[in-house]
Write an enzyme that holds these catalytic residues in place. Structure first.
Site, mmCIF file in Angstrom:
data_model
loop_
_atom_site.group_PDB
_atom_site.id
_atom_site.type_symbol
_atom_site.label_atom_id
_atom_site.label_comp_id
_atom_site.label_asym_id
_atom_site.label_seq_id
_atom_site.Cartn_x
_atom_site.Cartn_y
_atom_site.Cartn_z
ATOM 1 N N ASN A 152 6.057 -3.991 -2.017
ATOM 2 C CA ASN A 152 7.149 -3.150 -2.480
ATOM 3 C C ASN A 152 8.346 -3.267 -1.552
ATOM 4 O O ASN A 152 9.430 -2.820 -1.874
ATOM 5 C CB ASN A 152 6.709 -1.681 -2.591
ATOM 6 N N CYS A 330 9.769 3.067 0.340
ATOM 7 C CA CYS A 330 9.077 4.346 0.189
ATOM 8 C C CYS A 330 9.232 5.244 1.400
ATOM 9 O O CYS A 330 8.905 6.414 1.354
ATOM 10 C CB CYS A 330 7.605 4.131 -0.116
HETATM 11 N N1 PMP Z 1 2.058 1.679 -4.204
HETATM 12 C C1 PMP Z 1 3.245 1.055 -4.147
HETATM 13 C C2 PMP Z 1 3.279 -0.422 -3.984
HETATM 14 C C3 PMP Z 1 4.431 1.800 -4.252
HETATM 15 O O1 PMP Z 1 5.617 1.175 -4.177
HETATM 16 C C4 PMP Z 1 4.350 3.209 -4.405
HETATM 17 C C5 PMP Z 1 5.613 4.038 -4.478
HETATM 18 N N2 PMP Z 1 6.418 3.727 -5.575
HETATM 19 C C6 PMP Z 1 3.082 3.801 -4.469
HETATM 20 C C7 PMP Z 1 1.969 3.012 -4.349
HETATM 21 C C8 PMP Z 1 2.927 5.294 -4.629
HETATM 22 O O2 PMP Z 1 3.300 5.672 -5.890
HETATM 23 P P1 PMP Z 1 3.462 7.215 -6.309
HETATM 24 O O3 PMP Z 1 4.568 7.741 -5.459
HETATM 25 O O4 PMP Z 1 3.759 7.138 -7.747
HETATM 26 O O5 PMP Z 1 2.187 7.892 -6.042
#
Ligand code: PMP
Length: 395
Positions: A152, A330
């Site tokens: 990500n 994130c």
């Molecule tokens: N895994 C990846 C690769 C992410 O980029 C993210 C955040 N978008 C998450 C997990 C966690 O997702 P969420 O915030 O929807 O729980």
């Protein structure tokens, strides 16, 4: 939305208006609980199972292999903790990579506190892990390997099919967090023998706060949330039908539009990369090269600029109407350098000088021009103030 060039699709995507439209009937019209035995409940059950079939179909899965969750974080928890707990008698060793999302890293720490051993496999300078490196770390005690389909942060796509093939016959399960790859690379569970896969609705332009875990038929997982036994007993709690219908609508739209959309997004990204590297001195692309194109997400442009610092770039760009991200989408608000960039071999100051642009469905062709109208000036101004850049210039 404020009038900004939005180039931070990896951290959050706008919900497609067609998805919103598909969700509306489930707030007041179809309001039943799928667990109820009356006709209103039956209507909810039918809608739930229709949506499950559509989501499963998009990922080449069977409907009963999809477990809806509150998001990808929960899916990762259910996959890794649930698999480790359920299969503990077979072994206590789990392998992840150094490029995983923070949720996987923190789950790994939790497992270690609870008596498991975790190996973190290294990545190369492009952010890639090889099947061979993973193979070398498997012991008789290994039960699970967890590798994100794509990063990500830097957008490196991992060789998931090769890793799955390598694990075939070893008895070791493969979990992949596919969130960053969804809607950008083809994902088909009928072709790739992954055991567990975490998904998020927002990453295909569905609502935030909904995800799913793919659990291949026959793979045993212990629930992490206990309660009324919904979702085949693996995820208790009344299903969020509106969001689930939204994820299904998002999957349907993606099925029809993904090839053209991916080509268009890649075009925007390629133009930005070419212009930044040509027009801004001492700029570099982090992660995998653009070619071969299957080694990097088509949406991702991740740069570093000598002598400048990520937070300062973001704030200056923010003032000029551009929304981008520092190293890690994130956790942009922490001052720690991105663990993925450090694992790729970057120095701390190089990782700190990183800036990520990610494009998506509503990116416009002139976004690159708007970014390039301000980015070179931002970098020049910050470098004038930078002792690091001056030291480099006189070195
Ligand atoms: N895994 C990846 C690769 C992410 O980029 C993210 C955040 N978008 C998450 C997990 C966690 O997702 P969420 O915030 O929807 O729980």
């Amino acid at each position: 939305m404020p009038d900004v060039v939005y180039a931070d699709y990896q951290s959050s995507k706008p919900v497609d208006p067609r998805v919103v439209e598909a969700m509306l009937p489930y707030f007041a019209g179809t309001f039943g609980n799928a667990a109820s035995l009356h006709a209103v409940g039956d209507e909810a059950t039918a809608a739930l199972e229709r949506a499950r079939a559509v989501v499963a179909g998009f990922f080449g899965a069977q409907p009963q292999e999809i477990i809806f969750t509150s998001g990808a974080t929960e899916a990762n928890n259910l996959a890794i903790i649930g698999y480790a707990m359920r299969n503990r008698r077979k072994g206590d060793h789990v392998i992840i990579t150094e490029a995983e999302h923070i949720s996987v890293l923190n789950i790994a720490k939790y497992l270690e506190k609870n008596g498991f051993r975790v190996t973190r496999a290294p990545i190369d300078l492009h952010g890639r892990v090889s099947a061979k490196k993973l193979r070398a770390r498997i012991t008789d005690e290994t039960i699970l390997v967890s590798v994100g389909w794509a990063s990500n942060e830097i957008g490196t796509v991992q060789p998931i099919a090769e890793i799955a093939e390598m694990l075939g016959g070893t008895g070791v399960a493969l979990h992949t967090d596919a969130v960053a790859a969804e809607g950008l690379v083809p994902i088909d569970m009928s072709l790739v023998p992954v055991s567990l896969m975490s998904l998020s609705a927002n990453d295909i332009y569905g609502p935030r706060g909904l995800g799913a875990l793919y659990v291949r038929k026959g793979v045993q997982v212990a629930p992490v949330l206990l309660g009324g036994g919904q979702e085949h007993g693996l995820r208790s709690g009344t299903e969020d039908l509106a969001s689930i219908a939204g994820m299904a609508a998002a999957a349907e739209i993606m099925t029809a539009e993904m090839p053209a959309e991916v080509a268009r997004i890649a075009g925007i990204r390629d133009r930005l990369v070419a212009r930044v590297l040509a027009e801004i001195p001492d700029s570099h692309l982090n992660g995998a090269p653009l070619e071969p194109s299957d080694g990097r997400l088509p949406s991702n442009a991740h740069f570093r600029f000598d002598g400048v610092e990520g937070e300062a770039m973001i704030l200056s760009l923010r003032d000029q109407g551009v929304a981008a991200a520092t190293g890690s989408a994130c956790s942009s608000k922490t001052l720690e350098p991105s663990h993925t960039l450090i694992s790729c071999g970057l120095l701390h100051e190089e990782a700190h000088g990183s800036l990520e642009f990610t494009f998506g469905r509503f990116s416009k062709d002139d976004d690159v021009d708007r970014i390039m109208a301000v980015l070179p000036g931002v970098i020049t101004r910050l470098r004038v103030l930078s002792p690091l850049y001056k030291a480099k210039a006189h070195a």
